[in-house]
Scaffold this active site. Structure first.
Site, PDB file in Angstrom:
ATOM      1  N   ARG A 142       0.881  -1.171   0.000  1.00 23.41           N
ATOM      2  CA  ARG A 142       0.000   0.000   0.000  1.00 23.41           C
ATOM      3  C   ARG A 142       0.914   1.215   0.000  1.00 23.41           C
ATOM      4  NH1 ARG A 142      -5.419   1.184   1.473  1.00 23.41           N
ATOM      5  NH2 ARG A 142      -5.667   3.242   2.429  1.00 23.41           N
ATOM      6  N   HIS A 149      -6.855   1.512  -7.082  1.00 22.34           N
ATOM      7  CA  HIS A 149      -7.208   0.785  -5.862  1.00 22.34           C
ATOM      8  C   HIS A 149      -8.039  -0.431  -6.264  1.00 22.34           C
ATOM      9  CE1 HIS A 149      -7.745  -0.170  -1.818  1.00 22.34           C
ATOM     10  NE2 HIS A 149      -8.379   0.893  -1.352  1.00 22.34           N
ATOM     11  N   GLN A 183     -10.334  -2.525  -3.755  1.00 22.10           N
ATOM     12  CA  GLN A 183     -11.579  -1.874  -3.361  1.00 22.10           C
ATOM     13  C   GLN A 183     -12.680  -2.109  -4.388  1.00 22.10           C
ATOM     14  OE1 GLN A 183     -12.398  -0.078  -0.441  1.00 22.10           O
ATOM     15  NE2 GLN A 183     -14.402  -0.458  -1.360  1.00 22.10           N
ATOM     16  N   ASP A 205     -16.261   9.217  -2.271  1.00 21.12           N
ATOM     17  CA  ASP A 205     -15.059   8.829  -1.537  1.00 21.12           C
ATOM     18  C   ASP A 205     -14.564  10.063  -0.792  1.00 21.12           C
ATOM     19  OD1 ASP A 205     -12.873   7.414  -0.620  1.00 21.12           O
ATOM     20  OD2 ASP A 205     -11.769   7.483  -2.507  1.00 21.12           O
ATOM     21  N   CYS A 236     -16.120   3.871   0.181  1.00 22.23           N
ATOM     22  CA  CYS A 236     -15.112   2.886   0.562  1.00 22.23           C
ATOM     23  C   CYS A 236     -14.538   3.117   1.956  1.00 22.23           C
ATOM     24  CB  CYS A 236     -13.999   2.821  -0.483  1.00 22.23           C
ATOM     25  SG  CYS A 236     -12.979   4.300  -0.597  1.00 22.23           S
ATOM     26  N   ARG A 253     -14.265  -6.466   1.452  1.00 23.77           N
ATOM     27  CA  ARG A 253     -12.828  -6.303   1.263  1.00 23.77           C
ATOM     28  C   ARG A 253     -12.091  -7.569   1.684  1.00 23.77           C
ATOM     29  NH1 ARG A 253     -10.137  -1.527   1.159  1.00 23.77           N
ATOM     30  NH2 ARG A 253      -8.412  -2.981   0.788  1.00 23.77           N
TER      31      ARG A 253
END
Length: 325
Positions: A111, A138, A141, A233, A273, A301
């Site tokens: 990440r 991402h 996600q 988001d 998310c 997830r």
């Protein structure tokens, strides 16, 4: 002879690298694992003796929890490496780190801030590299979001999605995935916060190939009109804190409200998310148990990262029927 989709040894850096059948296989696996573990309470440990290194330049509740608990359920072991444990490209080159990690673990989740770091790691790694997030994409996600949409609507093809907010890594991944699975996408972003031009160019090509639609606007109400899903988001990602006042001002009118949801389809749902900040969506939308699927989205997830880890390390054919996509 294995008749499924073989993804062993692949890197998972962006959905751009995966075709429709491969994405569907990952989603099928996630659904299958959710049934086996959550509903049937099975003990299934195909990854005993396997380990994953989790490199976190940026903190995350969901990415860390889903990966650690998911690898444990699969029988493997997860090792967390935060900024104090490993400084990618600082004390040691990315090339050298990739070679060391490859000799000590079976898969690496990273990440990071820059997509280029993921690409550099994958270039020199002999084990699969999984993106836990970068400035550009991402993908984990979006797999969770697709699983959530399939569970709610019973299929993905034909759905119309609306993105309201920043032209960031999450919407970039929607652009790489939606056309391949037959979904239309409307995107509303303020001036100065558009999606990356190269990502948009790639998405236009995918839309032409798939026969789906993609529309860009500055008007959130135009974007959500008649859609099945409204998505937003955070407006201020990690590393952008100094811009917070300017960003909040620039995103005026982009808060997802009850009025905005009313402009969408009568059965439209809301997704985020997480983590959520109050300026992004009103409480009455965020906590609406009938239309907000944010907690289901967060849970998925776990099942989707498990599906990715499992398929990159061994062939897996789900036991339960393939969902309709």
């Amino acid at each position: 002879m294995f008749r499924g989709t073989d993804l062993i040894g692949r890197h998972f850096l962006t959905l751009k690298d995966y075709n429709q059948s491969e994405i569907e296989h990952l989603l099928w696996t996630a659904s299958d694992l959710k049934t086996r573990y959550k509903e049937n309470k099975e003990v299934f440990q195909p990854l005993i003796g396997k380990s994953i290194a989790m490199i976190f330049q940026k903190r995350s509740t969901r990415t860390r929890l889903s990966t650690e608990t998911g690898m444990s359920l699969l029988g493997g072991h997860a090792v967390f490496l935060g900024p104090d444990d490993i400084h990618l490209g600082v004390n040691e080159s990315l090339q050298d780190s990739a070679k060391v990690l490859s000799r000590m673990t079976d898969v690496v989740l990273a990440r990071v801030y820059g997509q280029s770091d993921l690409e550099e790691l994958s270039k020199y790694s002999t084990v699969p590299i999984i993106s836990g997030l970068s400035d550009m994409y991402h993908p984990l996600q979006i797999l969770a979001d697709f699983q959530t949409l399939q569970e709610h609507f019973g299929q993905l093809k034909g759905l119309k999605l609306a993105w309201v907010g920043d032209g960031n890594n999450v919407v970039h991944s929607f652009l790489m995935g939606c056309p391949k699975l037959g979904m239309d996408l409307n995107i509303a972003t303020p001036k100065g916060y558009d999606v990356d031009p190269k990502v948009k160019e790639d998405a236009v090509t995918l839309v032409k190939q798939s026969g789906t639609s993609m529309n860009f606007t500055r008007d959130p109400m135009e974007a959500v009109a008649g859609t099945d899903v409204v998505i937003t988001d955070t407006w201020i990602s990690m590393g952008q804190e100094a811009e917070s006042k300017k960003r909040i001002k620039d995103f005026m009118g982009y808060e997802v409200t009850k009025e905005m949801m009313a402009a969408a389809g009568p059965h439209a749902i809301f997704m985020h998310c997480l983590p959520r900040h109050k300026e992004e969506v009103s409480d009455e939308v965020f906590y609406d148990e009938k239309r907000s699927v944010v907690w289901q989205e967060a849970e998925n997830r776990k099942w989707t990262v498990m599906a990715v880890m499992l398929n990159l390390l061994q062939q897996y054919m789900p036991l339960h029927p393939k969902p309709t996509f």
